[in-house]
Every structure is written in C-alpha cells, then in structure tokens.
Write a protein that holds these residues in place. Structure first.
Motif, PDB file in Angstrom:
ATOM      1  N   LEU A 134      -6.410  45.694  28.499  1.00 56.08           N
ATOM      2  CA  LEU A 134      -7.451  44.704  28.784  1.00 56.08           C
ATOM      3  C   LEU A 134      -6.876  43.428  29.383  1.00 56.08           C
ATOM      4  CD1 LEU A 134      -9.917  45.141  25.833  1.00 56.08           C
ATOM      5  CD2 LEU A 134     -10.400  45.417  28.257  1.00 56.08           C
ATOM      6  N   LEU A 135      -5.691  43.030  28.912  1.00 53.53           N
ATOM      7  CA  LEU A 135      -5.080  41.841  29.491  1.00 53.53           C
ATOM      8  C   LEU A 135      -4.800  42.086  30.969  1.00 53.53           C
ATOM      9  CD1 LEU A 135      -2.633  40.534  26.732  1.00 53.53           C
ATOM     10  CD2 LEU A 135      -4.914  39.736  27.299  1.00 53.53           C
ATOM     11  N   ASN A 136      -4.319  43.271  31.284  1.00 54.11           N
ATOM     12  CA  ASN A 136      -4.122  43.615  32.684  1.00 54.11           C
ATOM     13  C   ASN A 136      -5.446  43.580  33.436  1.00 54.11           C
ATOM     14  OD1 ASN A 136      -1.349  44.024  33.084  1.00 54.11           O
ATOM     15  ND2 ASN A 136      -1.456  45.944  31.934  1.00 54.11           N
ATOM     16  N   ARG A 137      -6.467  44.199  32.796  1.00 50.84           N
ATOM     17  CA  ARG A 137      -7.773  44.303  33.434  1.00 50.84           C
ATOM     18  C   ARG A 137      -8.363  42.915  33.709  1.00 50.84           C
ATOM     19  NH1 ARG A 137     -10.907  43.961  36.007  1.00 50.84           N
ATOM     20  NH2 ARG A 137     -12.963  44.896  36.366  1.00 50.84           N
ATOM     21  N   THR A 138      -8.114  41.956  32.795  1.00 56.82           N
ATOM     22  CA  THR A 138      -8.677  40.621  33.000  1.00 56.82           C
ATOM     23  C   THR A 138      -7.747  39.746  33.838  1.00 56.82           C
ATOM     24  OG1 THR A 138      -7.769  40.005  30.845  1.00 56.82           O
ATOM     25  CG2 THR A 138     -10.104  40.545  30.920  1.00 56.82           C
ATOM     26  N   GLY A 139      -6.755  40.395  34.457  1.00 55.73           N
ATOM     27  CA  GLY A 139      -5.953  39.681  35.435  1.00 55.73           C
ATOM     28  C   GLY A 139      -4.861  38.806  34.851  1.00 55.73           C
ATOM     29  N   ILE A 140      -4.320  39.214  33.712  1.00 54.68           N
ATOM     30  CA  ILE A 140      -3.239  38.433  33.123  1.00 54.68           C
ATOM     31  C   ILE A 140      -1.913  39.114  33.447  1.00 54.68           C
ATOM     32  CG2 ILE A 140      -2.195  37.706  30.948  1.00 54.68           C
ATOM     33  CD1 ILE A 140      -5.008  37.308  29.903  1.00 54.68           C
ATOM     34  N   THR A 141      -0.996  38.353  34.001  1.00 59.57           N
ATOM     35  CA  THR A 141       0.307  38.932  34.348  1.00 59.57           C
ATOM     36  C   THR A 141       1.186  39.002  33.102  1.00 59.57           C
ATOM     37  OG1 THR A 141       1.043  36.724  34.899  1.00 59.57           O
ATOM     38  CG2 THR A 141       0.263  38.097  36.715  1.00 59.57           C
ATOM     39  N   ALA A 142       2.187  39.817  33.173  1.00 58.10           N
ATOM     40  CA  ALA A 142       3.154  39.993  32.081  1.00 58.10           C
ATOM     41  C   ALA A 142       2.432  40.205  30.751  1.00 58.10           C
ATOM     42  CB  ALA A 142       4.084  38.782  31.988  1.00 58.10           C
ATOM     43  N   ALA A 143       1.449  41.110  30.793  1.00 59.34           N
ATOM     44  CA  ALA A 143       0.539  41.265  29.659  1.00 59.34           C
ATOM     45  C   ALA A 143       1.263  41.516  28.340  1.00 59.34           C
ATOM     46  CB  ALA A 143      -0.440  42.399  29.958  1.00 59.34           C
ATOM     47  N   ARG A 144       2.256  42.417  28.373  1.00 61.69           N
ATOM     48  CA  ARG A 144       2.882  42.788  27.105  1.00 61.69           C
ATOM     49  C   ARG A 144       3.580  41.599  26.451  1.00 61.69           C
ATOM     50  NH1 ARG A 144       3.126  47.813  25.014  1.00 61.69           N
ATOM     51  NH2 ARG A 144       2.451  48.732  26.966  1.00 61.69           N
ATOM     52  N   ASN A 145       4.162  40.735  27.287  1.00 62.64           N
ATOM     53  CA  ASN A 145       4.853  39.576  26.726  1.00 62.64           C
ATOM     54  C   ASN A 145       3.876  38.565  26.124  1.00 62.64           C
ATOM     55  OD1 ASN A 145       7.173  40.710  27.646  1.00 62.64           O
ATOM     56  ND2 ASN A 145       7.184  39.527  29.562  1.00 62.64           N
ATOM     57  N   ARG A 146       2.665  38.539  26.664  1.00 58.63           N
ATOM     58  CA  ARG A 146       1.688  37.570  26.164  1.00 58.63           C
ATOM     59  C   ARG A 146       1.348  37.819  24.710  1.00 58.63           C
ATOM     60  NH1 ARG A 146       1.766  33.756  30.037  1.00 58.63           N
ATOM     61  NH2 ARG A 146       1.371  34.666  32.084  1.00 58.63           N
ATOM     62  N   LEU A 147       1.471  39.071  24.291  1.00 54.51           N
ATOM     63  CA  LEU A 147       1.036  39.414  22.935  1.00 54.51           C
ATOM     64  C   LEU A 147       1.753  38.593  21.879  1.00 54.51           C
ATOM     65  CD1 LEU A 147       0.695  43.297  23.101  1.00 54.51           C
ATOM     66  CD2 LEU A 147      -1.046  41.550  23.377  1.00 54.51           C
ATOM     67  N   SER A 148       3.012  38.230  22.155  1.00 57.72           N
ATOM     68  CA  SER A 148       3.760  37.486  21.136  1.00 57.72           C
ATOM     69  C   SER A 148       3.685  35.984  21.353  1.00 57.72           C
ATOM     70  CB  SER A 148       5.221  37.940  21.137  1.00 57.72           C
ATOM     71  OG  SER A 148       5.755  37.786  22.422  1.00 57.72           O
ATOM     72  N   GLN A 149       2.858  35.542  22.316  1.00 60.56           N
ATOM     73  CA  GLN A 149       2.736  34.108  22.526  1.00 60.56           C
ATOM     74  C   GLN A 149       1.626  33.511  21.660  1.00 60.56           C
ATOM     75  OE1 GLN A 149       2.469  34.012  26.947  1.00 60.56           O
ATOM     76  NE2 GLN A 149       4.249  32.664  26.771  1.00 60.56           N
ATOM     77  N   TYR A 150       1.702  32.188  21.507  1.00 59.71           N
ATOM     78  CA  TYR A 150       0.677  31.475  20.747  1.00 59.71           C
ATOM     79  C   TYR A 150      -0.300  30.808  21.714  1.00 59.71           C
ATOM     80  CZ  TYR A 150       3.277  32.221  16.480  1.00 59.71           C
ATOM     81  OH  TYR A 150       3.884  32.803  15.416  1.00 59.71           O
ATOM     82  N   PRO A 151      -1.540  30.585  21.261  1.00 64.40           N
ATOM     83  CA  PRO A 151      -2.555  30.035  22.163  1.00 64.40           C
ATOM     84  C   PRO A 151      -2.122  28.754  22.874  1.00 64.40           C
ATOM     85  CG  PRO A 151      -3.585  30.739  20.136  1.00 64.40           C
ATOM     86  CD  PRO A 151      -2.110  30.936  19.957  1.00 64.40           C
ATOM     87  N   HIS A 152      -1.411  27.860  22.151  1.00 65.52           N
ATOM     88  CA  HIS A 152      -1.110  26.567  22.775  1.00 65.52           C
ATOM     89  C   HIS A 152      -0.133  26.702  23.936  1.00 65.52           C
ATOM     90  CE1 HIS A 152       2.261  27.025  19.982  1.00 65.52           C
ATOM     91  NE2 HIS A 152       2.928  26.311  20.849  1.00 65.52           N
ATOM     92  N   GLN A 153       0.454  27.890  24.095  1.00 61.19           N
ATOM     93  CA  GLN A 153       1.402  28.074  25.192  1.00 61.19           C
ATOM     94  C   GLN A 153       0.720  28.480  26.498  1.00 61.19           C
ATOM     95  OE1 GLN A 153       3.617  30.730  22.431  1.00 61.19           O
ATOM     96  NE2 GLN A 153       5.433  29.817  23.358  1.00 61.19           N
TER      97      GLN A 153
END
Lengths: 325, 307, 305
Positions: A134-153
């Motif tokens: 879904l992250l890919n589908r909604t146009g987010i790059t480097a989707a897998r890495n985003r999973l471990s990020q926090y919202p404020h980043q």
C-alpha cells in the motif's frame, strides 16, 4: 447497490451553555463505487455526521437515528464489538490533520499493521507485505524502510499518504475522508485528491468526502449533500447542483467560488451562522437569506425532482438571480 | 409559474436566531464563581479564619499566655472531664487552647501572606524579565531557577534559622527568599506567550518604553496566572512555617504558632492526642481552603484546564 | 543524542556547584560559625581554637576552594561533633534515606498512577471524586502532623506498628506512607491531566477508527504518551522526599541522612550540614538528569533529535 443509508440522524452535544443540537435530522445515502461529497461551512455538523456514523463521537455527544444501514446491517442496533469489527475493516477513515492523527510514540509500520493484525488475524509477515504494497501504491518511495520510521520524521504529505494507506489496509467497502487535504500545501492537495480518486475507482469502494471546499467537490464527487446548521439543505448529482442550485444557501456558496470564466466581485453571504443551542423551528438560513418570508419560520417542506435532486426550502424552485450569473 | 416569488423580506429576521447579548468577562467570572463549590468553600473559610485572627483579642475567652497550672491538660468540652470554661481544653501549662488557636491564626496568615508577597515580587520580576527580554538574560534567570529548584529548601531554611537564631521576621525572610521559584516559572512562560501578541507588538511599534509596556500591558495580562500561584505559595509558606516551628526553628515560644502547638503537644501524644489534633486540623482546614480557592480561581479563569 | 546528553550533564554539574557555593557562603554569612559551633558559655579561647581548627580565620573564598577540592575527592572534612570524617557519617546514613525515599516513591506511584488513569478514563465518576479528594487532602496536610496522627492511630490506639527506630522493615511502613502520600497529589494530578489530554488526541480517535479494542488503545496508545511527564515529576518528587525526610526521619527516629542533618543543625556541626546540602542537591540534579534520559528513551521525538 446501496452501501450506506442514513435516516434522520441527530447529534447533540452537552456544553456549558446548554444542549448544542449540532446535527438535526440528516438523511444520506451512498451506493457502491460512488463518491458522495458533504459540503458546508465549519460548524455545520458535517464532520460530526461522519464521526457519528461510526460512533466515534466525544463522550459529551448523544446520537440518535431512525436508521444507519451499512450493507444490510443497522449500525444503530449492533453491539460495540460488532461495530469495532466494522471500523477499520469494512469502513476506513482518513482524517484531516496528518500531523496529529498518527501516534508520535510508535513507528509507521506498527500503526499500519495494527488494524490488519487485529481484524485479519494475519501473521506479521503478511501484514508487512500488505503495508509495503500500500505504501508503494500510495506513491511512497523506499516503502520498506518507512515502516521503522516515526511520524515526526516525515512531511505532512507523506504522512497523509500513510494515513490513507492505513485506511486501506483491510480493503474497506466504504472510505470516509474528513477534510483529507485541508491541512496540506496546495500542491500536495491535488496529488492526494487524485490518489484517493484513483484508489476509489480501482477498489470500486464508496467514498464519503467531507469538505468546505467546493473545488474539491467539483473534482471528486458524483453526488453532493450541502449542509447548513446541522441539516442537509440540498442534495443531488454534482452537475445538477453546480449548474442549477435550488437552495439560496447553495446558490450563495457557489457565488463565493472563484471562477475564471466570470468577472466581477466574488459573492459573499451576509451574516453569521446562528447558535445551534436549544430547539429551532423553521429554516436556519432565514437570518441570512435574501428571500426569507414569514413561512420560513414554520416547518420546511422538502422538494424533489426526478433527477434525484432534493432541497429543503419554502420556495419550490430556485429564484432567479440568486447565483449572480 | 415559478416567476413571481414574494417580495423581499418584510419581517426583520436579523436577530431572530441570535444568542443573548454576550457577557463581560467580569460577569462570566461571577457567574462561574457562584457555581464553583470549592471556590466558595475556600473563600468563605479563609474569610472566616481571617476574621477570627483579626478579632482574636475580642473573641478569645482567655489570655492565650495566661498559665493556670491548676487546670493543666484539661480536655475539650466534648470529652469526659471537659468543661465550657475552656471549650478546646488547655495545654500542658494550663493555657486556654481555643484562645491560642485564634492567636495562632494570626501567625499563620501573617507569615504566609508576607512571605508570599516577598517571593511573589522576586519571582515575578525575574520571570517577567526572562520572558520579555529572552536571550542571555533568560538563560541566566532560567539557570537561577534550576539552581533554586535543586536546593534542599527545608534543610537550608533550618540551617539558616539555626545559625541566625529564629524569630518571626527571620522566618518570613527565609520563606520569602526561598519560595519564589514557581512565580518565576509561571511569570516567565506566560510572558513569553504574550511577547509576540499583536497588542504588544503594536505598543512597541508606537515607541512605548519597555518598562511601561511591561507594567501596563504584560503584568495585567499575566495576573490571573500569578494570583493562582500566589494562593498555592501562600499555602506552601504556611505549611513550611508550621514545619519550622514544629522543629523549634520557627516562631518561638511562648507565641502560639500552630506548628509550635503541635510540637508542644507531641510529648502528650499517648494520652492527650487532641493536643496535636486540634492545631493540625486547623492547619489542614486553612491550607485546604487556600488551595481550593486557588484551584477554583484557575478553573474559573480557564475552565478547560483542570490539571 | 550524545550532544544533548553532554549538555545536560554539564548543566547538572554546574548547578550542583552553584548550589554548594551558595550554601557555603550563606552558612558563613548567617553568623560566625565558630561562635555557633563553640556553643553557649564558650570562652574566647575556645572560639579562637575552633576558628583555627576549622579554618574559619581564612578568607571565605579560600575556605570554599579547599573544601571543594576535598569534596571532589570525597573528603568533606571532619564532623565537629562526632570527630569522624563526614564522608563516613554520610555513607553510613545514606542507604536508610535512599531506601525510604525509594519505597515512598514506589508506594506513591502505585497509588497515584492507577488512580489518576482511572480518574481520567471515568471523569466525574466516584473514583474521580475520590482521587481528587485524596489529592486535595494530601496537599493540605502538614506531613509531620500526618506522621504523628499515624503514630497515634497505628502505634498507640491499635498497636500494629512500631512508632520509632529502624530495627526492622516494619519500622519503615509508616514513614513510607507519610512520605509517599506527600508525593501522591502531584503525580496523580499529572497522570490524570496527561491521560485526559492524550485520550482527547486525534491519534486515539484514529485507533478507535481502526477498530482496536478500547483496552488495547488505553494501554498501548494512551499510556505511553501520558506517562512521559509523570517520569519527570516522579524524579522531582523523589528529590522533595529526600528533603522531607529531614522531618520524617526525626519523628520516626530513623537513622538516615535527614536525621543526621537535623541533629547536625542543632549541634551547629557545619561541615556535616554543608556536605549534606551538597549531597542532596547532587542527588537531585542526578535525578533530573535521569528523568531526561528516560524521557528521551521513551519519546522518539527527543531520541532522534
């Protein structure tokens, strides 16, 4: 096929100054694969209406309705557990401010997967794959890495894409988007709107989009419900409402909209929205309406035309000259 | 058919659905205050105790210092052996407990109030300077506040009182010079919030001198918050005075401070526990009502933030 | 992160130094320490002897520097009363006080956090009223008086607990309750208001919209955010409790650092008083530092920054 049908929804809120009748008998219906826009000024009860459908109201609020029927089930009758099984699973929600709708203490992945793990009893692996998809589908790059990020980043636009992904995790039949672009930059707004539209077509889900912006409605909605002071004053197909508004309030709203093909002053509606505390009889718009007459103090009839266009006014057809065209 | 719609508006609808006239802030304050039970209780009790303290010479049945060695440790009237000549009994020297309680209220209120005023002046000055000017001044004052917060004040107050020799004035000064921290913290943060408000900017643009902006624009606007702090600090000072007096380093005998009365009654705790109960309950009620007054003021001026 | 940490530690050390400087000068400004230490009825020769023995004849700045030099290596000089090194006295007494403080803190958190959370989840309910009453009373009650009342009830009327001494763990029950109750109102109010604020946050609504059960939302989404400010206040309260231990330890005759402080003050044992002021403020700034670190660990926004 009707996805959701709401009849006579009332929501009242206890405040220090009395009972605020925020939503006063709203009727709505939405079919599968359709986008319904709810438009109105702030405080007209459009967001409360959306929250009220899912029972997500503040504790001080009371809801009553003749019927809230979602896929043949009356949500006014189901228990808390059954309602939870629908929320996030069959009905997804997208909120206004992506800065505050995500929990600052947990990672994106954790929050994306939470609902999926809960509703689908899926393994973490499956949930993760779904989230990355879904992250890919909604146009987010480097989707897998985003999973471990926090919202404020992340930036506001990215966060809103994540909120959208979160709403889509369980492939809901209905998506309720409450001012999904209001808190975003103008350039990002258009991207997010077309993303929602694309996904809606792809999944053939129903979408209720709540906004104060007629431009959003024009771009997104198949049908519109115009709300004023807790009531739907006019509803119908988008093109019908835009080309021939029947209610003086809708006409006023439209004249406030900038239009490149038109010159001259932008319209405005004089006066302010009345207090919604206590009971009110008659048309709430009469204090600002250029066509108000004595019958406006009484109960207001609803008129319908064959095209599915309805309006709540003492005047059976739209008075000439109100659009300012 | 749809052409002749009625001629525009004869009736006047403009006030049809409007609210009643908005209330002034003062009216809102009184309206909320009348309904706030904690506030009313606190205010009423403090007024009553203040009156008792002011008119102690008239109200006291006996001289609070007069010793009657023949009627020592007489219990209060509701106990066996109690009698109406000493409604709250007598202490170990035969002094009338009710009279001492009335006179003791004078010390609690006097010390609490003056210490609060001293610390209020110090703390507000520091806090407003830090909040208004910011920059290096703010860093220095913030550091002062942090340092003050890191000091074990009970220990320092005791040590100073012991070295200087204790007296009423010294107790007031010690407490006044130690309890300014919360004033400074609150004054600083509220001033900071104000600093960029439009009316301050416009006052500055008009070329008003800074001290006048502070006195005429800043202070009145942070007063609400400071008054709440003032009540809490007065309560704090009263409790600390009682503790100092209890340890023998506050108000000195034979003066009837409530803390000192508890200390004197401590030796009789086995058989005459009312000797410590009565002044303790008096302290509890006084501090409780000051706190309720402060909490009430905070609720009334900002009803959303009940912290 | 490491810059943040270093800054914090630097500040903590400077604060502790300033506190020691302040207390050192203040205690000397408050009167002639030699006269106070010699006590009543001392001859001029006695006073002069003490003045030289403890170096009060030297300039104050010089006294401070040599005292500080010693303190840095753990040498606080010699107690004027016990004729023992102050450091030894403190290390004998400190465990009692720290133990008491820790027990009181645990007691207070166990009482205040669940009550504050319940009060926030059910605002204006009976439990909310109870929590409010408890905290209002706790703020108004003089702690020495509460201690005496506990002794009257639990040691005199119903002799369940020993009134004084530190022979066994039961001696610590009443002091723990008194000190712990003292810290309860602040912790409870903060838990309640933090929880109320978090429960009204948008991300809680998001979690409800996802269909997550209320209990999971409470414990996962709400508690972690609501507990952040509580960590700071708990450490501050621990510092206050160490201060409060002066009164409580002398009432219950616990041989901790508080009682030592109180006795040293009444004996004008200046070296000991000075050392205790420094130790207590060091503990206090250390606690604040620890609170900052725990907060940074719990809150990703600080952790990354």
């Amino acid at each position: 096929m009707t996805l959701l049908k709401v009849e006579n929804l009332h929501i009242s809120i206890a405040t220090q100054n009395g009972i605020l009748q925020a939503v006063r008998g709203v009727d709505l219906d939405i079919r599968k694969g359709e986008v319904l826009g709810i438009v109105g000024e702030s405080g007209c009860g459009k967001s409360l209406t959306a929250m009220g459908l899912l029972g997500l109201l503040p504790k001080s609020a009371r809801r009553s309705a003749d019927k809230i029927e979602f896929l043949e089930r009356d949500l006014t009758l189901v228990g808390a557990a059954e309602l939870r099984a629908i929320r996030g699973n069959q009905i997804g929600m997208i909120f206004q401010d992506p800065m505050t709708t995500l929990n600052p203490s947990y990672t994106i992945g954790n929050q994306l997967m939470e609902g999926y793990l809960h509703h689908r009893h899926a393994t973490r692996k499956e949930a993760e794959e779904r989230a990355v998809y879904l992250l890919n589908r909604t146009g987010i790059t480097a989707a897998r890495n985003r999973l471990s990020q926090y919202p404020h980043q992340l930036s506001g636009g990215l966060r809103q894409r994540i909120v959208i992904s979160m709403a889509l995790m369980c492939e809901p039949e209905l998506i309720i988007a409450d001012e999904p672009t209001t808190a975003l930059d103008v350039t990002v707004q258009a991207q997010i709107l077309s993303l929602i539209k694309d996904i809606q077509e792809e999944m053939s889900a129903g979408v209720i989009i709540i906004t104060h912006d007629l431009g959003v409605i024009a771009q997104m909605a198949d049908r519109v419900a115009v709300m004023y002071a807790g009531n739907v004053v006019e509803a119908g197909p988008t093109h019908a409402i835009f080309s021939a508004p029947k209610h003086p309030y809708t006409a006023g709203l439209l004249s406030c909209m900038p239009d490149a093909s038109r010159s001259g002053r932008l319209g405005q509606i004089p006066g302010v929205v009345p207090s919604l505390i206590g009971d009110m009889r008659g048309c709430a718009f009469r204090t600002r309406c250029p066509h108000a007459t004595d019958p406006c103090r009484d109960d207001i009839p609803v008129h319908r035309d064959p095209g599915g266009h309805s309006w709540r006014c003492t005047i059976a057809s739209q008075p000439a000259g109100a659009t300012g065209s | 058919m749809n052409e002749p719609h009625p001629a525009p508006v004869t009736p006047d609808f403009s006030h049809d659905l409007e609210d009643v006239a908005p209330l002034t802030p003062r009216q809102i304050f009184f309206r909320r205050a009348r309904k706030h039970r904690g506030f009313l209780f606190g205010l009423g009790t403090i007024l009553a105790i203040t009156l008792l303290a002011l008119f102690a010479p008239l109200l006291s049945p006996h001289d609070p210092y007069a010793q009657q060695l023949l009627s020592r440790l007489q219990p209060p009237v509701w106990m066996d052996r109690g009698a109406w000549d000493h409604p709250l009994g007598t202490d170990q020297l035969g002094r009338d407990y009710l009279s001492r309680l009335f006179y003791g209220a004078q010390f609690s209120l006097l010390i609490g109030f003056t210490a609060m005023v001293i610390s209020g002046v110090i703390g507000t000055t520091l806090g407003v300077i830090a909040g208004y000017f910011g920059g290096r001044l703010d860093l220095i004052i913030t550091f002062l506040i942090t340092t003050r917060l890191s000091m074990p004040i009970v220990l320092i107050a005791l040590a100073i009182a012991a070295l200087l020799g204790s007296s009423l004035v010294i107790v007031i000064l010690i407490l006044g010079l130690l309890l300014w921290d919360r004033f400074a913290v609150v004054a600083r943060s509220t001033t900071m919030q104000l600093r960029d408000a439009d009316y301050l900017l416009s006052a500055r643009a008009l070329g008003m001198p800074r001290w006048r902006i502070i006195v005429t624009e800043v202070l009145p606007n942070i007063m609400d918050a400071l008054i709440v702090v003032a009540t809490l600090e007065m309560a704090h000072a009263i409790l600390l005075e009682a503790a100092l007096s209890f340890l023998g380093l506050g108000v000195q005998p034979p003066l009837p401070s409530w803390g000192l009365m508890i200390a004197e009654g401590k030796d009789f705790l086995l058989f005459e526990p009312w000797l410590i109960m009565i002044p303790g309950v008096a302290l509890l009620i006084l501090v409780l009502s000051i706190n309720l007054l402060g909490d009430g003021l905070r609720d009334i001026s900002a009803p959303e933030g009940r912290a | 992160m490491s810059v943040f940490l270093l800054k914090r530690m630097g500040l903590a050390i400077v604060v502790a130094l300033v506190v020691s400087l302040f207390s050192f000068f203040m205690l000397r400004a408050a009167g002639d320490p030699a006269i106070a230490m010699a006590g009543e009825g001392a001859t001029a020769a006695d006073i002069e002897f003490i003045r030289q023995r403890f170096g009060f004849d030297r300039p104050v700045a010089e006294q401070y520097l040599s005292w500080l030099g010693g303190a840095l290596s753990g040498d606080f000089g010699e107690s004027s009363y016990f004729a023992k090194p102050v450091s030894l006295l403190i290390s004998e007494r400190l465990p009692v006080t720290l133990g008491l403080g820790l027990a009181a803190l645990v007691f207070s958190i166990l009482l205040a956090v669940p009550l504050g959370m319940l009060a926030a989840v059910y605002p204006n309910s009976i439990i909310d009223r109870f929590a409010l009453t408890l905290s209002v009373l706790g703020q108004a009650m003089p702690n020495f008086w509460f201690a005496l009342m506990l002794i009257v009830v639990l040691a005199v009327w119903y002799p369940l607990l020993p009134a004084s001494g530190n022979a066994e763990w039961r001696n610590f029950i009443m002091p723990t309750i008194v000190l712990g109750y003292y810290a309860t109102p602040a912790i409870m109010r903060l838990t309640r208001s933090g929880m109320l604020e978090v429960l009204g946050a948008d991300y809680i609504r998001t979690a409800h919209a996802k269909g997550i059960p209320a209990r999971n939302i409470l414990f996962k989404h709400a508690m972690r955010n609501a507990i952040l400010p509580v960590v700071s206040i708990a450490s501050v309260q621990f510092g206050y409790m160490l201060g409060g231990s002066i009164i409580i330890e002398s009432i219950f005759a616990l041989h901790g650092i508080g009682q030592l402080a109180w006795e040293s003050i009444s004996r004008a044992d200046l070296p000991t008083v000075q050392a205790i002021v420094l130790v207590l403020s060091l503990i206090y700034v250390g606690l604040n530092l620890a609170a900052d670190l725990i907060n940074a660990w719990l809150d990703p926004r600080i952790r990354i920054a």
